[in-house]
Design an enzyme around this catalytic site. Structure first.
Site, mmCIF file in Angstrom:
data_model
loop_
_atom_site.group_PDB
_atom_site.id
_atom_site.type_symbol
_atom_site.label_atom_id
_atom_site.label_comp_id
_atom_site.label_asym_id
_atom_site.label_seq_id
_atom_site.Cartn_x
_atom_site.Cartn_y
_atom_site.Cartn_z
ATOM 1 N N SER A 98 -49.735 17.828 62.127
ATOM 2 C CA SER A 98 -50.864 18.064 61.334
ATOM 3 C C SER A 98 -50.380 19.793 60.494
ATOM 4 O O SER A 98 -49.684 20.227 60.597
ATOM 5 C CB SER A 98 -52.122 17.665 61.324
ATOM 6 O OG SER A 98 -52.324 16.778 62.170
ATOM 7 N N GLN A 99 -51.090 20.100 59.714
ATOM 8 C CA GLN A 99 -50.815 21.425 59.126
ATOM 9 C C GLN A 99 -51.461 22.236 60.754
ATOM 10 O O GLN A 99 -52.203 22.032 60.604
ATOM 11 C CB GLN A 99 -52.261 21.654 57.674
ATOM 12 C CG GLN A 99 -52.156 22.514 57.231
ATOM 13 C CD GLN A 99 -53.414 22.899 56.173
ATOM 14 O OE1 GLN A 99 -53.910 21.823 55.561
ATOM 15 N NE2 GLN A 99 -53.139 23.999 55.564
#
Ligand code: SAH
Length: 231
Positions: free
Chosen positions: A80-81
């Site tokens: 994920s970011q």
């Protein structure tokens, strides 16, 4: 001029440049992409500063590890970011004595962030190969308070529950009932809910008096929550 010396002089700047400064890139990420967007929990920020995210991405993407984006980790999955990892960590209000369950180990990065703050982390990954890679990586980096298993996380990890908090990092269509059961009274769960391959809502689920309350925190885009064979 000596030919070797000439080659050395031409190549020297590139050799120096090849020594990429990961800690500088990481600090920049924390300042520009995380603090600037409102994450201010000290324990979360310290963990984001400590965990070497570049160790959790494929070799050829290491220099992009501190960019403001998710990255592919193989098998159609993503890490994920960084901002989303920090946001979800802060959202469970992690405390040092917490036992946390994560569903969707992926690269192991979110588990490593949690493990810097809480007492113990239990994490489940459904894809065999990712499970194997994450297990090795977390062991090599000495994240000894993380327990990992290869299974369908829909059912949680009952033997070790209940959990102070649960973090789900794949998008489900509804909150799996076993996860609600394994959440402690007063506990918090963060989970993306919605249609696969579309935008989902990141929900904060709290449990009080045996009842759950949900709050929509933001719109997100996660890889789908898949189900194991025979379930
Ligand atoms: N937290 C991860 C991000 C992982 S992406 C990280 O920090 O890198 C979501 C992960 O959830 C994928 O690896 C996917 O295989 C896994 N997943 C999807 N459905 C699952 C399920 N039912 N049980 C366990 N893992 C699941």
């Amino acid at each position: 001029m000596n030919r070797l010396l000439l080659i050395f002089l031409i190549c020297f700047p590139f050799v120096v440049q090849a020594q990429f400064d990961y800690s500088k890139a990481r600090e920049k990420m924390v300042m520009n992409d995380i603090i600037s967007r409102g994450v201010n929990d000290d324990a979360t920020l310290d963990a984001m500063r400590n965990v070497p995210r570049h160790e959790f991405v494929p070799q050829d993407l290491r220099k992009r590890a501190y960019q403001d984006s998710p990255l592919p980790i193989g098998y159609g999955q993503t890490i994920s970011q960084p901002y989303i990892v920090a946001f979800m960590t802060e959202a469970i209000a992690p405390q040092s004595d917490f036992k946390v369950l994560e569903v969707g180990t992926g690269s192991g990065y979110q588990a490593a962030i949690l493990s810097e703050i809480v007492d113990s982390v239990y994490t489940i990954e459904i894809i065999d190969a990712l499970y194997g890679q994450a297990k090795k990586k977390l062991k090599d980096l000495h994240y000894d308070n993380i327990h990992i298993k290869n299974d369908d996380g829909y059912f949680g990890w009952e033997n070790n529950g209940p959990y102070d908090a649960i973090v789900v990092t794949a998008a489900a269509e509804f909150v799996p009932p076993p996860l609600i059961e394994q959440l402690k009274e007063g506990g918090r769960m963060i989970i993306p809910i919605g249609t696969p391959f579309a935008t989902q809502q990141l929900l904060l689920v709290t449990k009080k008096g045996g009842k759950t309350k949900t709050k929509n925190l933001m719109f997100v885009r996660f890889v789908p929550f898949t189900r194991g064979e025979g379930s």
